[in-house]
Design a protein around this motif. Structure first.
Motif, mmCIF file in Angstrom:
data_model
loop_
_atom_site.group_PDB
_atom_site.id
_atom_site.type_symbol
_atom_site.label_atom_id
_atom_site.label_comp_id
_atom_site.label_asym_id
_atom_site.label_seq_id
_atom_site.Cartn_x
_atom_site.Cartn_y
_atom_site.Cartn_z
ATOM 1 N N ALA A 156 0.821 -1.212 0.000
ATOM 2 C CA ALA A 156 0.000 0.000 0.000
ATOM 3 C C ALA A 156 0.856 1.263 0.000
ATOM 4 O O ALA A 156 0.500 2.265 -0.633
ATOM 5 C CB ALA A 156 -0.931 0.003 1.204
ATOM 6 N N TRP A 157 1.982 1.224 0.696
ATOM 7 C CA TRP A 157 2.851 2.404 0.748
ATOM 8 C C TRP A 157 3.431 2.724 -0.637
ATOM 9 O O TRP A 157 3.497 3.889 -1.034
ATOM 10 C CB TRP A 157 3.991 2.174 1.744
ATOM 11 N N ASP A 158 3.800 1.682 -1.362
ATOM 12 C CA ASP A 158 4.321 1.883 -2.720
ATOM 13 C C ASP A 158 3.238 2.410 -3.652
ATOM 14 O O ASP A 158 3.489 3.296 -4.477
ATOM 15 C CB ASP A 158 4.878 0.564 -3.268
ATOM 16 N N ARG A 159 2.037 1.880 -3.518
ATOM 17 C CA ARG A 159 0.943 2.330 -4.386
ATOM 18 C C ARG A 159 0.542 3.765 -4.068
ATOM 19 O O ARG A 159 0.153 4.526 -4.960
ATOM 20 C CB ARG A 159 -0.245 1.382 -4.272
ATOM 21 N N LEU A 160 0.646 4.160 -2.794
ATOM 22 C CA LEU A 160 0.383 5.554 -2.432
ATOM 23 C C LEU A 160 1.404 6.464 -3.105
ATOM 24 O O LEU A 160 1.049 7.525 -3.654
ATOM 25 C CB LEU A 160 0.440 5.738 -0.912
ATOM 26 N N ALA A 161 2.665 6.061 -3.091
ATOM 27 C CA ALA A 161 3.711 6.856 -3.741
ATOM 28 C C ALA A 161 3.451 6.988 -5.238
ATOM 29 O O ALA A 161 3.657 8.056 -5.831
ATOM 30 C CB ALA A 161 5.079 6.230 -3.487
#
Length: 629
Positions: free
Chosen positions: A35-40
């Motif tokens: 999720a953190w990568d997709r937020l970025a």
């Protein structure tokens, strides 16, 4: 690829808990997208959407309003920023209320089928709770069988969703003064489905365009959730599976086992997970697991299903909303079994990097790439055994070289239902009231809500909770906020040493933590009932009490409904993530200021949890001063 020091730095920025950080590092090393990568990847996110001034309600759009006084100032239909922002907020809130309330209806339907002898594996467990709630509905008990009482009560519950009587029975639990506020505003909830359907009607193009009128109905929808659908879900779950009592268990990703079949249960509805617990104890299935090379079957919870299981069955909880991908990334999970709400559609993709099977069980939640096993009350136990068997048979596919399980779970105590708290105080809230009057406990704050990758995981929850208990403010928690405190050692009696002297003394005398785990997100209704009992003992409204709420890391539409039913009931609420309302100064002013003159509560937004603690303490002091204590 990142080197070791870079991975540690990224993991430390993403999560507070050391076990989460360890698996985040592993996920990065494995090349896993989370999720953190997709937020970025989403940056920069749409500024119009963040302000709530995007409208996609009809085929004349999508429209967007320029929030700084330039054109366009109206959509094609003529809706201005006030109308668009208010309609979007009501739309989100109604979605959240529907999620909670549909959950509640499903539990009621299982209770009805159980009472009629049509379900498999379920039973009426808490007869005392059944009798107490039945009495509220005017249902005679006497020497009747529990199934007869449960059947009549289930029908009464179902009538609350589409009732023609014009009021919700459980809303009558609110103090008279609180109910008078609702009557003056015209927001007394008439029926769960009635309010949600009317809300969706109002946001249709060409219907409601007056922002105050829209927001008043939003308050009514939220009350139908908190004092209706969610409260029914809680009460019915207690009747079926037992009212929670304090129980010890463990938390964090370390609860996974290196030599047992690991099954994670994720979502919100205990209807599924209770049967999985029963099936996992089946001697034939335990024997099958040993034949496959495992030393047994290890069940763990995730998110609110985890809360339901840990507070009734002591099943350890692996983590919160943002831990769902990390649990798979340990490489040790044979199956993740989900029902609905807060489920990442990415889970099958994540699982494809390992051996994990993702199993969906509700017709409302089908995900491409997952195994679908429809869960129905009439064959619930058989289906549960199929799912457990699938997980067992997957154990030999585990690759030990790719497994990393953090070393040490954290002890925690959960299961503080409203009834348990009241019983611990001697059947009355007078001891708590006396402690508040004496200043040993300054007030109570409910910290609720999920995680949001925009905030370091658990940081908002833990920093706020620690700041509040240090100021002698008792904290009660539900949902992922409660799990976060469990992972960080705040849900044990020993944590009283972190509290101020007054709260510490009370906690040590009762043998309880300074942060009380009260259940899943629908169980915020327990906090409402607790507040109502205290207010009734004092002869005041909920809005008069030194009680506040906070959602430091919220993300979902359900949180909007929760926050609104607390504010509508008189509880000041601080949000850590800004809601999508700042494109309208009028809507923002109404929610953040004007409501205080009506319900004696309003919303505030403060991303810094220490500053949020200051706001909450100031509000508690304001309420204390008004009560002259």
């Amino acid at each position: 690829m990142y080197d070791s020091s870079e991975r540690k730095k990224i993991a430390a920025a993403r999560a507070l808990d050391a076990t989460d950080q360890e698996i985040i590092e592993k996920a990065i090393d494995d090349g896993l997208t989370t999720a953190w990568d997709r937020l970025a990847d989403q940056q920069p996110q749409c500024g119009f959407g963040a302000l709530g001034v995007c409208c996609n309600r009809c085929a004349m759009g999508p429209c967007r309003i320029e929030p700084f006084g330039k054109k366009p100032t109206r959509g094609v239909c003529g809706a201005d920023a006030d109308t668009i922002v208010a309609r979007n907020l009501l739309d989100d809130l109604a979605t959240g209320a529907a999620a909670h309330s549909d959950h509640g209806r499903e539990v009621v339907e299982v209770m009805l089928e159980t009472a009629e002898g049509r379900s498999q594996g379920y039973q009426i467990t808490d007869e005392a709770k059944l009798a107490a709630v039945a009495a509220e509905y005017g249902i005679k008990t006497g020497k009747r069988k529990k199934e007869e009482i449960a059947k009549e009560l289930a029908h009464a519950f179902l009538e609350e969703f589409g009732t023609a009587k014009g009021k919700l029975q459980m809303a009558g639990r609110a103090p008279a003064k609180t109910q008078e506020v609702w009557k003056k505003l015209g927001i007394v909830p008439r029926g769960v489905d009635r309010e949600i359907v009317e809300g969706m009607h109002r946001v249709h193009m060409g219907v409601d365009a007056e922002y105050t009128n829209i927001l008043l109905h939003a308050m009514r929808v939220s009350l139908a959730d908190g004092w209706g659908g969610s409260m029914i879900a809680t009460e019915c779950s207690d009747i079926l599976f037992g009212t929670p009592k304090p129980i010890k268990t463990r938390a964090n990703l370390g609860v996974l086992s290196k030599d047992k079949v690991n099954i994670a249960m994720h979502g919100h509805n205990p209807i599924l997970s209770e049967m999985i617990v029963k099936a996992a104890a089946d001697p034939a299935l335990v024997k099958r697991a040993t034949e496959k090379g495992a030393k047994g079957i290890n069940l763990v919870g995730m998110c609110c299903t985890g809360n339901e299981l840990l507070m009734r069955r002591g099943v350890p909880v692996a983590g919160t909303f943002l831990d769902q991908e990390l649990a798979i990334a340990t490489g040790a999970l044979e199956a993740m079994v989900v029902d609905y709400q807060c489920i990442f559609p990415s889970l099958p993709q994540t699982a494809s990097c390992y051996h994990t099977k993702v199993v969906t069980t509700s017709v409302k939640t089908k995900i491409p790439g997952a195994v679908f096993k429809e869960f129905r009350p009439e064959n619930a136990y058989d289906t549960a055994k199929e799912i457990v068997t699938l997980a067992i048979d997957n154990f030999p596919n585990r690759n030990p070289a790719r497994v990393r399980i953090p070393a040490k779970p954290i002890d925690m105590m959960a299961g503080f239902s409203e009834e348990t708290i009241r019983k611990a105080l001697g059947g009355t809230y007078k001891p708590l009231i006396d402690a508040i009057v004496a200043g040993k406990i300054r007030g109570v704050v409910g910290i609720v809500g999920c995680n949001n990758p925009k905030i370091k995981q658990d940081y908002g929850h833990i920093t706020l909770a620690r700041a509040l208990i240090k100021r002698n403010i008792l904290v009660v928690e539900t949902g992922c906020a409660a799990i976060a405190s469990g992972k960080n050692g705040l849900l044990v009696p020993e944590a009283a040493d972190l509290a101020g002297d007054g709260l510490k003394a009370v906690c040590k005398a009762l043998g309880i933590p300074p942060v009380l785990h009260m259940g899943s997100c629908v169980d915020n209704s327990r906090i409402l009932v607790l507040a109502a009992h205290v207010a009734n003992e004092l002869g005041v409204g909920i809005g008069d009490l030194p009680v506040c709420g906070a959602a430091p890391e919220w993300y979902s539409q359900k949180a909007i409904s929760i926050g609104t039913y607390f504010v509508s009931s008189g509880v000041y609420v601080v949000l850590g993530i800004p809601p999508k309302i700042f494109g309208s100064a009028n809507v923002t002013t109404l929610l953040a200021a004007q409501l205080q003159g009506i319900t004696n509560a309003c919303f505030a937004v403060e991303p810094d949890p220490l500053k949020a603690a200051d706001l909450l303490e100031a509000e508690i002091n304001r309420k204390r001063a008004a009560l002259k204590i």
